[in-house]
Design an enzyme around this catalytic site. Structure first.
Site, PDB file in Angstrom:
ATOM      1  NE  ARG A  44       0.081   1.551   3.409  1.00  0.00           N
ATOM      2  CZ  ARG A  44       1.004   2.459   3.564  1.00  0.00           C
ATOM      3  NH1 ARG A  44       2.292   2.120   3.614  1.00  0.00           N
ATOM      4  NH2 ARG A  44       0.706   3.723   3.690  1.00  0.00           N
ATOM      5  N   GLY A  45       0.221   2.399  -0.136  1.00  0.00           N
ATOM      6  CA  GLY A  45       0.967   3.635  -0.347  1.00  0.00           C
ATOM      7  C   GLY A  45       0.992   3.880  -1.845  1.00  0.00           C
ATOM      8  CB  ALA A  46       0.088   6.878  -3.838  1.00  0.00           C
ATOM      9  NE  ARG A  77      -6.271   1.105  -1.613  1.00  0.00           N
ATOM     10  CZ  ARG A  77      -5.584   1.703  -0.646  1.00  0.00           C
ATOM     11  NH1 ARG A  77      -4.285   1.524  -0.525  1.00  0.00           N
ATOM     12  NH2 ARG A  77      -6.196   2.496   0.223  1.00  0.00           N
ATOM     13  CD  GLN A 175      -3.299   2.684   6.787  1.00  0.00           C
ATOM     14  OE1 GLN A 175      -3.919   3.036   7.791  1.00  0.00           O
ATOM     15  NE2 GLN A 175      -3.897   2.462   5.639  1.00  0.00           N
ATOM     16  CG  ASP A 216      -3.319   8.593  -1.738  1.00  0.00           C
ATOM     17  OD1 ASP A 216      -3.266   9.205  -0.655  1.00  0.00           O
ATOM     18  OD2 ASP A 216      -2.861   7.448  -1.906  1.00  0.00           O
ATOM     19  CG  ASN A 226      -3.975  14.427   1.460  1.00  0.00           C
ATOM     20  OD1 ASN A 226      -4.852  15.265   1.334  1.00  0.00           O
ATOM     21  ND2 ASN A 226      -2.766  14.616   1.038  1.00  0.00           N
ATOM     22  CE  LYS A 227      -5.227   5.898   4.317  1.00  0.00           C
ATOM     23  NZ  LYS A 227      -6.195   4.903   3.797  1.00  0.00           N
TER      24      LYS A 227
HETATM   25  O1  MRU Z   1      -4.515   3.439   2.200  1.00  0.00           O
HETATM   26  P1  MRU Z   1      -3.028   3.568   2.123  1.00  0.00           P
HETATM   27  O2  MRU Z   1      -2.329   2.990   3.305  1.00  0.00           O
HETATM   28  O3  MRU Z   1      -2.477   3.049   0.819  1.00  0.00           O
HETATM   29  O4  MRU Z   1      -2.799   5.110   2.139  1.00  0.00           O
HETATM   30  C1  MRU Z   1      -1.550   5.667   1.978  1.00  0.00           C
HETATM   31  C2  MRU Z   1      -1.594   7.117   2.140  1.00  0.00           C
HETATM   32  O5  MRU Z   1      -2.548   7.681   2.542  1.00  0.00           O
HETATM   33  C3  MRU Z   1      -0.452   7.909   1.764  1.00  0.00           C
HETATM   34  O6  MRU Z   1      -0.626   9.178   2.261  1.00  0.00           O
HETATM   35  C4  MRU Z   1      -0.378   8.042   0.292  1.00  0.00           C
HETATM   36  O7  MRU Z   1      -0.579   6.900  -0.447  1.00  0.00           O
HETATM   37  C5  MRU Z   1       0.757   8.815  -0.114  1.00  0.00           C
HETATM   38  S1  MRU Z   1       2.064   7.861  -0.393  1.00  0.00           S
HETATM   39  C6  MRU Z   1       3.540   7.940  -0.045  1.00  0.00           C
END
Ligand code: MRU
Length: 325
Positions: A44-46, A77, A175, A216, A226-227
């Site tokens: 996970r993470g963009a 996603r 996270q 994202d 963002n998250k």
């Molecule tokens: O749902 P996730 O854990 O994939 O979310 C990640 C984030 O919210 C990050 O802020 C985002 O992907 C930026 S990445 C470095």
């Protein structure tokens, strides 16, 4: 790499759902496993899901229609732009007859370079000893190296800076607690875990000099997805006059989205709120839940968007384009 490995045609990922208690590497043998790994946040993470999907396309291209494979992985996603950006590149490489593993490696190498530049720009805005609030996890686990939101802190550590980092635990999937505090501890960065609803208090106490978050998808007017929970932190930062920085690769800017209203927000299973990461359910089975994965921070709350092309300040509709000139 800290989050995935590709060797001799085999793709393996560190299962991030098990951290920080277990460091387990999992083989990805089918396209269905690749889809599930993204969907279930094992990876996970963009930026990381973009790199992973690129390798998955290289590994599973033979025997699958490349366009169907792209559409299938993209559907895992919807919010982070990096996923479809990376799979687009793989389709283009396929059409041009290029080697797909080489293309995935290039995407990964470029990600490291982008994160390094983002981290340098971000670090230029901070001072040694600063207190930093961050939300979710935008570090090395979420990218290929350094990360975005945590990049300046990890790079700063290498350069001898000492930051005090406050990590929101980031409900519902934690996270911030499970991943950010784990990775900052490992890097030797001073980190304090707080509940999401403590951000106002630590800001009021003067402990926070800047907020750094990854993003994202950024709309043409600077609204940033963002998250979930990030926009509340941004409101608090504005109230306490604390700079609020959004960090991400320039490719995260989606000019087809005029404003944040055009960004599709992922909705996740309600049981994640009630049943994950707690020994017993935290609400009755029949209790209704809303489980948005992201929210959109209004551009008026963002002090600057830090990209690999440079630091962009308002007005974003003009300056997100100007930065390329
Ligand atoms: O749902 P996730 O854990 O994939 O979310 C990640 C984030 O919210 C990050 O802020 C985002 O992907 C930026 S990445 C470095």
């Amino acid at each position: 790499m800290i989050n995935l490995k590709y060797e001799n045609g085999k793709l393996t990922i560190l299962d991030q759902t098990l951290l920080p208690n277990e460091e387990k590497w999992v083989n990805i043998n089918t396209k269905e496993q690749a889809y599930d790994a993204i969907k279930k946040l094992m990876v996970r993470g963009a930026p990381a899901i973009g790199v992973f999907a690129a390798y998955a396309m290289a590994v599973f291209a033979s025997g699958n229609d490349i366009y169907d494979l792209k559409a299938y992985l993209d559907s895992s996603r919807p919010t982070a732009v990096n996923l479809s950006w990376a799979t687009d590149r793989m389709v283009n490489a396929y059409k041009a007859g290029r080697n797909l593993v080489d293309e995935a490696r290039s995407i990964q190498d470029e990600d490291i370079e982008m994160c390094r530049k983002i981290s340098e720009y971000g670090l230029s805005l901070l001072k040694d000893g600063d207190g930093i609030l961050t939300h979710c996890n935008a570090g090395e686990l979420a990218a290929s190296r350094y990360g975005t939101g945590l990049g300046p802190l990890l790079l700063g550590k290498e350069k001898g800076y000492n930051f005090r980092v406050y990590s929101d635990e980031t409900r519902p999937l934690l996270q911030g607690a499970r991943l950010t505090s784990y990775e900052l501890e490992k890097a030797g960065v001073d980190v304090t875990l707080i509940c999401d609803n403590m951000a106002g208090q630590v800001m009021k106490e003067g402990l926070i000099d800047a907020v750094l978050v990854g993003c994202d998808r950024v709309a043409a007017n600077g609204d940033a997805a963002n998250k979930i929970g990030t926009s509340s932190v941004a409101v608090l930062a504005k109230h306490y006059r604390i700079p609020f920085y959004v960090l991400g690769p320039y490719s995260t800017v989606d000019f087809t989205c005029k404003t944040g209203d055009d960004i599709k927000i992922e909705m996740r299973d309600a049981d994640e709120i009630k049943e994950m990461y707690y020994e017993k359910p935290t609400a009755l089975k029949q209790t209704k839940c809303l489980n948005y994965a992201f929210d959109v921070t209004d551009n008026s709350l963002i002090t600057a968007i830090i990209t690999d092309k440079g630091i962009v300040t308002p007005p974003y509709d003009k300056n997100l384009k100007e930065i390329l000139k």
